[in-house]
Design an enzyme around this catalytic site. Structure first.
Site: not given
Length: 331
Positions: A56, A206, A208-212, A233
């Site tokens: 990172y 992830s 939270l779905g990378r914030g989604f 994607p």
């Protein structure tokens, strides 16, 4: 904040962790002062399970945590610190492949200890499997570091069934860190039963779905220029609006529970297993407090079944990663 155990060796962590990656890399703009405030808020909220990696930045996220501990040395013993090795990046951030060679394991660990400014790492993961090195050799080298007191517990990230079995035969594995959420349920069929059989806890990244899944990302224009997600994607022009249908369902369910979509998504994970500890990433103290509040959300069996019916595992459009990266997952 409640606590949970990962694995059967005694690794106890907060029920909600903190992914630190976005404080330094991948998700657009970041500010060290804001990150320091969020880290302090994590301690105040009892979120003591912090996750980083040497890629990172690369390396700058570990250095950020090192500066924090240098400024607040009294907090180090309050934190269960996890970091990773095994993915190679150059100073420009280009990916150079994987390295699980025993000599590299030691080299990477020593470098992480120096950047973090600590004398041991609580949970040390192999970030991705190296197809050129038998897992027994890599885990054997990690086990030597345990004997020397440089690391306490072992973990693997995105490891498959056979790898988990072979690794556990060398040394107990306390945690598998893999993507898992309401829109990433690929682990359920084979990998999660093996983790249960082997006594390995799950650390969903992830979650939270990378914030989604928070409902805060309404269009691709909500992401900063250079944000890695623009090349994911599931965030593509073709898939984005289809996936908003999933988010709308989560928003409606959250309203019925008088909580936020993020809290509902995290609570769902917490109800899947007593040794599941999600590590949502955030740079915001406010979001950290919100995420920590997920431990108060109780979901009944009827509600969990309702969620499964409204959000089936095949509802998501798009793979988790671009095609080239997908080949290295669950190996």
């Amino acid at each position: 904040m409640k606590t949970r155990f990962l694995g059967t060796q005694g690794l106890e962590v907060s029920s909600i962790g903190l992914g630190c990656m976005g404080m330094s890399d991948f998700y657009g703009r970041h500010d060290d002062t804001q990150s320091f405030n969020t880290l302090s808020q994590a301690i105040g909220s009892g979120v003591n399970f912090w996750d980083t990696s040497d890629i990172y930045g690369p390396k700058t996220n570990e250095e950020l945590l090192g500066r924090y501990f240098a400024k607040h040395p009294q907090h180090r013993n309050k934190i269960v610190l996890a970091t990773k090795f095994g993915i190679m990046r150059n100073s420009e951030g280009d990916f150079l492949g994987f390295n699980g060679r025993p000599e590299y394991v030691r080299q990477a660990c020593e470098a992480s200890l120096q950047r973090l400014g600590v004398d041991h790492i609580d949970l040390y993961y192999q970030h991705r499997m190296d197809p050129a090195v038998p897992i027994e050799e890599t885990v054997g080298a990690m086990a030597e570091l345990v004997k020397e007191g440089k690391i306490k517990y072992l973990g693997l990230s995105e490891a498959g069934v056979k790898t988990l079995e072979r690794a556990s035969a060398v040394h107990p594995i306390s945690a598998l860190q893999s993507e898992f959420s309401l829109w990433s349920r690929h682990l359920e069929t084979e990998i999660l039963p093996v983790c249960k059989r082997l006594g390995i806890g799950l650390v969903p990244y992830s979650p939270l779905g990378r914030g989604f899944l928070t409902g805060s990302i309404k269009s691709r224009s909500d992401l900063d220029e250079g944000d890695w997600r623009l090349n994911n994607p599931r965030f593509s022009e073709d898939n984005f609006h289809h996936n908003l249908v999933l988010v709308d369902k989560i928003i409606q369910l959250a309203k019925s529970k008088y909580c936020t979509p993020a809290q509902l998504a995290l609570a769902w994970i917490l109800h899947q297993g007593e040794d599941y500890v999600p590590i949502p990433g955030t740079r915001s103290s406010e979001r950290l407090i919100e995420n920590a509040g997920a431990i108060t959300i109780a979901l009944s069996p009827v509600e969990l079944e309702q969620i499964n019916q409204l959000i089936p595992a095949d509802l998501v459009f798009g793979e988790r990663y671009p095609e080239a990266a997908m080949a290295n997952l669950d190996k």
